[in-house]
Design a protein around this motif. Structure first.
Motif, PDB file in Angstrom:
ATOM      1  N   LYS A 106       0.834  -1.207   0.000  1.00  0.00           N
ATOM      2  CA  LYS A 106       0.000   0.000   0.000  1.00  0.00           C
ATOM      3  C   LYS A 106       0.870   1.259   0.000  1.00  0.00           C
ATOM      4  N   GLN A 107       0.442   2.255  -0.780  1.00  0.00           N
ATOM      5  CA  GLN A 107       1.182   3.519  -0.813  1.00  0.00           C
ATOM      6  C   GLN A 107       0.855   4.316   0.443  1.00  0.00           C
ATOM      7  N   VAL A 108       1.896   4.741   1.135  1.00  0.00           N
ATOM      8  CA  VAL A 108       1.720   5.478   2.394  1.00  0.00           C
ATOM      9  C   VAL A 108       2.582   6.740   2.356  1.00  0.00           C
ATOM     10  N   ILE A 109       1.944   7.882   2.556  1.00  0.00           N
ATOM     11  CA  ILE A 109       2.702   9.130   2.755  1.00  0.00           C
ATOM     12  C   ILE A 109       2.907   9.296   4.259  1.00  0.00           C
ATOM     13  N   LEU A 110       4.146   9.448   4.662  1.00  0.00           N
ATOM     14  CA  LEU A 110       4.488   9.580   6.081  1.00  0.00           C
ATOM     15  C   LEU A 110       4.602  11.050   6.457  1.00  0.00           C
ATOM     16  N   SER A 111       4.084  11.385   7.634  1.00  0.00           N
ATOM     17  CA  SER A 111       4.239  12.761   8.116  1.00  0.00           C
ATOM     18  C   SER A 111       4.267  12.776   9.631  1.00  0.00           C
ATOM     19  N   ALA A 112       4.831  13.830  10.176  1.00  0.00           N
ATOM     20  CA  ALA A 112       4.898  13.963  11.630  1.00  0.00           C
ATOM     21  C   ALA A 112       5.013  15.429  12.002  1.00  0.00           C
ATOM     22  N   THR A 113       4.622  15.729  13.228  1.00  0.00           N
ATOM     23  CA  THR A 113       4.844  17.061  13.781  1.00  0.00           C
ATOM     24  C   THR A 113       5.661  16.927  15.057  1.00  0.00           C
ATOM     25  N   HIS A 119      13.878  16.726  16.175  1.00  0.00           N
ATOM     26  CA  HIS A 119      13.477  15.340  15.947  1.00  0.00           C
ATOM     27  C   HIS A 119      12.868  15.119  14.563  1.00  0.00           C
ATOM     28  N   ALA A 120      13.305  15.943  13.594  1.00  0.00           N
ATOM     29  CA  ALA A 120      12.732  15.850  12.245  1.00  0.00           C
ATOM     30  C   ALA A 120      12.956  14.471  11.617  1.00  0.00           C
ATOM     31  N   LEU A 121      14.051  13.825  11.998  1.00  0.00           N
ATOM     32  CA  LEU A 121      14.318  12.513  11.390  1.00  0.00           C
ATOM     33  C   LEU A 121      13.490  11.396  12.018  1.00  0.00           C
ATOM     34  N   MET A 122      12.602  11.757  12.908  1.00  0.00           N
ATOM     35  CA  MET A 122      11.679  10.759  13.466  1.00  0.00           C
ATOM     36  C   MET A 122      10.890  10.060  12.348  1.00  0.00           C
ATOM     37  N   VAL A 123      10.581  10.803  11.283  1.00  0.00           N
ATOM     38  CA  VAL A 123       9.860  10.184  10.164  1.00  0.00           C
ATOM     39  C   VAL A 123      10.677   9.061   9.520  1.00  0.00           C
ATOM     40  N   GLU A 124      11.992   9.245   9.486  1.00  0.00           N
ATOM     41  CA  GLU A 124      12.858   8.235   8.852  1.00  0.00           C
ATOM     42  C   GLU A 124      13.252   7.105   9.809  1.00  0.00           C
ATOM     43  N   HIS A 125      13.470   7.468  11.071  1.00  0.00           N
ATOM     44  CA  HIS A 125      14.020   6.487  12.018  1.00  0.00           C
ATOM     45  C   HIS A 125      12.955   5.730  12.791  1.00  0.00           C
ATOM     46  N   SER A 141       9.488  10.989  -0.017  1.00  0.00           N
ATOM     47  CA  SER A 141       9.533  12.230   0.774  1.00  0.00           C
ATOM     48  C   SER A 141       8.540  12.156   1.920  1.00  0.00           C
ATOM     49  N   ALA A 142       9.055  12.146   3.138  1.00  0.00           N
ATOM     50  CA  ALA A 142       8.186  12.246   4.311  1.00  0.00           C
ATOM     51  C   ALA A 142       8.117  13.721   4.714  1.00  0.00           C
ATOM     52  N   VAL A 143       7.031  14.090   5.382  1.00  0.00           N
ATOM     53  CA  VAL A 143       6.798  15.498   5.714  1.00  0.00           C
ATOM     54  C   VAL A 143       6.862  15.683   7.227  1.00  0.00           C
ATOM     55  N   TYR A 144       7.786  16.516   7.674  1.00  0.00           N
ATOM     56  CA  TYR A 144       7.872  16.833   9.107  1.00  0.00           C
ATOM     57  C   TYR A 144       7.638  18.323   9.272  1.00  0.00           C
ATOM     58  N   ALA A 145       6.778  18.680  10.196  1.00  0.00           N
ATOM     59  CA  ALA A 145       6.502  20.110  10.449  1.00  0.00           C
ATOM     60  C   ALA A 145       6.577  20.372  11.945  1.00  0.00           C
ATOM     61  N   SER A 146       7.173  21.501  12.295  1.00  0.00           N
ATOM     62  CA  SER A 146       7.275  21.848  13.714  1.00  0.00           C
ATOM     63  C   SER A 146       6.368  23.041  14.011  1.00  0.00           C
ATOM     64  N   ASP A 147       6.333  23.423  15.273  1.00  0.00           N
ATOM     65  CA  ASP A 147       5.406  24.488  15.709  1.00  0.00           C
ATOM     66  C   ASP A 147       5.447  25.709  14.796  1.00  0.00           C
TER      67      ASP A 147
END
Ligand SMILES: Cc1cc2nc3c(=O)[nH]c(=O)nc-3n(C[C@H](O)[C@H](O)[C@H](O)COP(=O)(O)O)c2cc1C
Length: 186
Positions: A106-113, A119-125, A141-147
């Motif tokens: 299944k295709q999954v787009i990963l993202s995190a805040t 901790h931006a590499l949390m999406v990768e690790h 490409s995973a998407v990480y966004a902070s405050d």
């Protein structure tokens, strides 16, 4: 043919939530660009049986149906807040209830805040290996966004929005195969 189903799963139980806003933003881009039908859920949507269930069968009926909706999506957008450098325990608990083969291919787009960028590499690790276990196709490409990427629970920063567009753009290469699978499953 019915539009492909995109489900956004936010691993947050905050309301309002930056994570859910990020998932909504990404799902909205994909819906507009590819004509998908999207629906977004967060941990609160699973209700009180989630914390007690050791197996999917122990979820109450509505939570079980919701988990099936997630698993049966043609495309997933997964988002998680960062807690102590990783995803929250309750999010992992939900994922633990999914059959090991249910997300295969299944295709999954990963993202995190997260609160900051440390901790931006949390999406990768953290997130990518979790979905690697399921043999899902996580997009590159995973998407990480902070405050500071948000204003009033909207993703407003230029880099954040560009990153989201980049991730959604990567879906294009997979859509013919996803459509083919959806038709075969009908
Ligand atoms: C228990 C807890 C632990 C957190 N740990 C981290 C962390 O390790 N790194 C980080 O960048 N932010 C951390 N944060 C901040 C959240 O990741 C951040 O505020 C996130 O955007 C919250 O998402 P939400 O609005 O969906 O709840 C933590 C927040 C909480 C409540």
């Amino acid at each position: 043919m019915a539009p492909l189903k995109l489900v956004g799963l936010s691993g947050s139980y905050s309301r309002p939530s930056k994570t859910t806003a990020l998932v909504q933003h990404i799902a909205g881009l994909a819906e507009a660009r590819y004509g998908l039908a999207s629906a977004i859920y967060d941990l609160g949507d699973f209700g009180p049986s989630l914390g007690q269930a050791q197996y999917e069968t122990q979820l109450d009926e509505s939570a079980r149906q919701l988990l099936q909706t997630v698993v049966n999506a043609d495309i997933l957008v997964v988002g998680s807040p960062t807690y102590k450098g990783s995803y929250p325990g309750l999010f992992k608990h939900l994922i633990d209830l999914i059959d090991p083969l249910a997300l295969k291919g299944k295709q999954v787009i990963l993202s995190a805040t997260g609160g900051g960028d440390r901790h931006a590499l949390m999406v990768e690790h953290q997130l990518r290996p979790l979905f690697g276990f399921f043999m899902a196709h996580t997009l590159p490409s995973a998407v990480y966004a902070s405050d500071r990427d948000f204003l009033d629970y909207q993703l407003v920063s230029e880099p954040g929005r560009l990153r989201a567009e980049q991730a959604v753009g990567e879906l294009a290469a997979f859509l013919p195969a996803i459509r083919h699978q959806a038709v075969a499953a009908e």
